[in-house]
Design an enzyme around this catalytic site. Structure first.
Site, PDB file in Angstrom:
ATOM      1  CB  SER A 146      48.970 -16.485 -40.505  1.00 49.60           C
ATOM      2  OG  SER A 146      49.518 -15.758 -39.773  1.00 49.60           O
ATOM      3  CE1 TYR A 159      53.551 -19.516 -39.303  1.00 55.95           C
ATOM      4  CE2 TYR A 159      52.341 -17.677 -39.428  1.00 55.95           C
ATOM      5  CZ  TYR A 159      52.293 -18.624 -39.257  1.00 55.95           C
ATOM      6  OH  TYR A 159      50.837 -19.043 -38.526  1.00 55.95           O
TER       7      TYR A 159
HETATM    8  P1  NAP Z   1      50.522 -27.166 -33.844  1.00 52.47           P
HETATM    9  O1  NAP Z   1      50.626 -26.174 -32.644  1.00 52.47           O
HETATM   10  O2  NAP Z   1      52.455 -26.661 -33.917  1.00 52.47           O
HETATM   11  O3  NAP Z   1      50.669 -27.546 -35.039  1.00 52.47           O
HETATM   12  C1  NAP Z   1      50.736 -28.094 -36.566  1.00 52.47           C
HETATM   13  C2  NAP Z   1      50.844 -29.423 -37.351  1.00 52.47           C
HETATM   14  O4  NAP Z   1      51.253 -29.278 -38.541  1.00 52.47           O
HETATM   15  C3  NAP Z   1      51.339 -30.431 -35.964  1.00 52.47           C
HETATM   16  O5  NAP Z   1      51.120 -31.774 -35.469  1.00 52.47           O
HETATM   17  C4  NAP Z   1      52.795 -30.928 -36.622  1.00 52.47           C
HETATM   18  O6  NAP Z   1      53.759 -31.505 -36.306  1.00 52.47           O
HETATM   19  C5  NAP Z   1      52.099 -30.659 -38.135  1.00 52.47           C
HETATM   20  N1  NAP Z   1      53.051 -30.557 -39.074  1.00 52.47           N
HETATM   21  C6  NAP Z   1      54.139 -29.836 -39.145  1.00 52.47           C
HETATM   22  N2  NAP Z   1      54.775 -30.229 -40.076  1.00 52.47           N
HETATM   23  C7  NAP Z   1      54.154 -31.188 -41.075  1.00 52.47           C
HETATM   24  C8  NAP Z   1      54.378 -32.031 -41.936  1.00 52.47           C
HETATM   25  N3  NAP Z   1      55.268 -31.784 -43.191  1.00 52.47           N
HETATM   26  N4  NAP Z   1      53.776 -32.841 -42.973  1.00 52.47           N
HETATM   27  C9  NAP Z   1      52.862 -33.379 -41.806  1.00 52.47           C
HETATM   28  N5  NAP Z   1      52.240 -32.331 -40.482  1.00 52.47           N
HETATM   29  C10 NAP Z   1      53.647 -31.664 -40.638  1.00 52.47           C
HETATM   30  O7  NAP Z   1      49.944 -25.519 -35.541  1.00 52.47           O
HETATM   31  P2  NAP Z   1      49.018 -25.002 -34.829  1.00 52.47           P
HETATM   32  O8  NAP Z   1      48.897 -23.475 -33.757  1.00 52.47           O
HETATM   33  O9  NAP Z   1      47.325 -25.861 -34.521  1.00 52.47           O
HETATM   34  O10 NAP Z   1      48.475 -24.298 -35.833  1.00 52.47           O
HETATM   35  C11 NAP Z   1      47.802 -24.667 -37.100  1.00 52.47           C
HETATM   36  C12 NAP Z   1      48.042 -24.057 -38.124  1.00 52.47           C
HETATM   37  O11 NAP Z   1      47.518 -22.608 -38.127  1.00 52.47           O
HETATM   38  C13 NAP Z   1      49.694 -23.585 -38.945  1.00 52.47           C
HETATM   39  O12 NAP Z   1      49.354 -23.323 -40.817  1.00 52.47           O
HETATM   40  C14 NAP Z   1      50.062 -22.056 -38.559  1.00 52.47           C
HETATM   41  O13 NAP Z   1      50.345 -21.825 -38.920  1.00 52.47           O
HETATM   42  C15 NAP Z   1      48.185 -22.112 -38.055  1.00 52.47           C
HETATM   43  N6  NAP Z   1      47.566 -20.831 -37.676  1.00 52.47           N
HETATM   44  C16 NAP Z   1      48.320 -20.886 -36.278  1.00 52.47           C
HETATM   45  C17 NAP Z   1      47.858 -19.381 -35.128  1.00 52.47           C
HETATM   46  C18 NAP Z   1      47.892 -19.838 -33.878  1.00 52.47           C
HETATM   47  O14 NAP Z   1      48.191 -18.568 -32.860  1.00 52.47           O
HETATM   48  N7  NAP Z   1      48.116 -20.759 -33.478  1.00 52.47           N
HETATM   49  C19 NAP Z   1      47.687 -18.919 -35.797  1.00 52.47           C
HETATM   50  C20 NAP Z   1      47.658 -18.232 -36.906  1.00 52.47           C
HETATM   51  C21 NAP Z   1      47.605 -19.849 -37.795  1.00 52.47           C
HETATM   52  P3  NAP Z   1      54.861 -31.959 -35.392  1.00 52.47           P
HETATM   53  O15 NAP Z   1      53.896 -31.082 -34.040  1.00 52.47           O
HETATM   54  O16 NAP Z   1      56.057 -32.378 -35.461  1.00 52.47           O
HETATM   55  O17 NAP Z   1      55.081 -30.082 -35.314  1.00 52.47           O
HETATM   56  C1  GCO Z   2      53.893 -15.127 -34.472  1.00 50.27           C
HETATM   57  C2  GCO Z   2      52.805 -16.342 -34.447  1.00 50.27           C
HETATM   58  C3  GCO Z   2      51.755 -15.901 -35.020  1.00 50.27           C
HETATM   59  C4  GCO Z   2      51.054 -16.762 -35.225  1.00 50.27           C
HETATM   60  C5  GCO Z   2      49.719 -16.984 -36.495  1.00 50.27           C
HETATM   61  C6  GCO Z   2      48.995 -14.971 -36.114  1.00 50.27           C
HETATM   62  O1  GCO Z   2      55.436 -15.503 -34.082  1.00 50.27           O
HETATM   63  O2  GCO Z   2      53.526 -13.588 -34.392  1.00 50.27           O
HETATM   64  O3  GCO Z   2      53.478 -17.834 -33.921  1.00 50.27           O
HETATM   65  O4  GCO Z   2      52.669 -15.816 -36.244  1.00 50.27           O
HETATM   66  O5  GCO Z   2      51.328 -18.555 -35.044  1.00 50.27           O
HETATM   67  O6  GCO Z   2      50.118 -17.270 -37.594  1.00 50.27           O
HETATM   68  O7  GCO Z   2      47.963 -15.297 -37.097  1.00 50.27           O
END
Ligand code: NAP
Ligand code: GCO
Length: 265
Positions: A146, A159
């Site tokens: 992240s 986080y």
């Molecule tokens: P998301 O939309 O919340 O999807 C995450 C998935 O993981 C969901 O299907 C969730 O299920 C599942 N999950 C949560 N806890 C779990 C567990 N204990 N066992 C198995 N599955 C589980 O998140 P996303 O935005 O696609 O993010 C995916 C990854 O990228 C995460 O690690 C997030 O921190 C990272 N990330 C996201 C962003 C962003 O801007 N979106 C940026 C940087 C990093 P539920 O729907 O039930 O929660």
């Molecule tokens: C926040 C966001 C972030 C992103 C992502 C950034 O609340 O700042 O959710 O943490 O999801 O991980 O890279």
């Protein structure tokens, strides 16, 4: 160097939490490059939704219900995948959660839960797949980090602690298993349009942009949020033989956020 070095043909890829969002986009990109896709999610309903999403995209994916925090369940799932699909060549630790709560108001239980899913689980799943990768003589592990692996901000202490830890777990897996031809790298997404960030993009009652939305647009040189699909190319690269000499690296796919001081007033 040949084009085939980027191919994932014949590879089995496990992407955790990949029913939708970033995991789904990465898995779809890997499928387009030839990989067989396996994913898990925490409940049956999500796995069913995921299977329907993959089917609609023309991908024949294998879905499993598994909580990545439960070591016994993860070990059993990996064994089942090995029997039913094959040895996992590529693991993407994608499943993650966030709780946006000021630190002084956050319970220790909430803090632990975030660290459990975002840091302990990648340890648990990596530990489960590494022995077969060692036997097979190669393996790729990609940890979804992240901006918070590098930066802090209000309300995301757990986080940021977990994603900072995940960066170091990445470097440690590289250090410990590089000699077994296992490469472990991270992808650090910027701000991506997924359900996880939907609350930060909600329109205000008067129709104006959420202040955080405007803030992110001003912090990103591209002047926009990124799409999940934009993470697929970097993930395919890190999963392919083209990146065999890349190990312990965090590839930030952030539209330039980390390079930028922010839009001048
Ligand atoms: P998301 O939309 O919340 O999807 C995450 C998935 O993981 C969901 O299907 C969730 O299920 C599942 N999950 C949560 N806890 C779990 C567990 N204990 N066992 C198995 N599955 C589980 O998140 P996303 O935005 O696609 O993010 C995916 C990854 O990228 C995460 O690690 C997030 O921190 C990272 N990330 C996201 C962003 C962003 O801007 N979106 C940026 C940087 C990093 P539920 O729907 O039930 O929660
Ligand atoms: C926040 C966001 C972030 C992103 C992502 C950034 O609340 O700042 O959710 O943490 O999801 O991980 O890279």
């Amino acid at each position: 160097m040949k084009l085939d070095d980027f191919s994932l043909k014949g590879k089995v890829a496990l992407v955790t939490g990949a029913s939708y969002g970033i995991g789904f986009a990465i898995a779809s990109g890997m499928a387009a490059c030839g990989a067989t896709i396996v994913f898990n999610d925490i409940k049956q309903e999500l796995v069913d939704k995921g299977l329907a999403n993959y089917k609609e995209a023309g991908i024949d994916a294998h879905g499993y219900v598994c909580n990545v925090c439960d070591e016994e369940a993860v070990q059993a799932m990996v064994k089942q995948i090995e029997e039913e699909v094959g040895v996992i060549d590529i693991l993407v630790n994608n499943a993650g959660i966030i709780r946006r709560i000021p630190m002084t108001e956050m319970s220790a239980a909430d803090f632990r839960m975030v660290v459990d899913v975002d840091l302990n689980a990648p340890f648990i799943v990596s530990k489960a797949v590494i022995p077969s990768m060692q036997k097979k003589g190669h393996g790729k592990i990609i940890n979804i980090c992240s901006m918070m692996s590098e930066l802090g901000r209000e309300t995301v202490s757990a986080y940021a602690a977990a994603k900072g830890g995940l960066k170091m777990l990445t470097r440690n897996i590289c250090s410990e298993y590089g000699a077994d031809n296992i490469q472990c790298n991270g992808i650090g997404p910027g701000y991506i349009e997924t359900p996880q960030t939907a609350p930060l993009r909600e329109r205000q009652a008067d129709g104006s942009r959420h202040p955080f939305d405007a803030f992110i647009v001003g912090r990103t040189p591209a002047g926009r949020w990124l799409k999940p699909e934009e993470l697929a190319g970097p993930a395919v690269f890190l999963a392919s033989d083209a990146s065999n000499a890349v190990n312990g690296h965090i590839l930030y796919v952030d539209g330039g956020i980390l390079a930028y001081i922010g839009k001048q007033p």
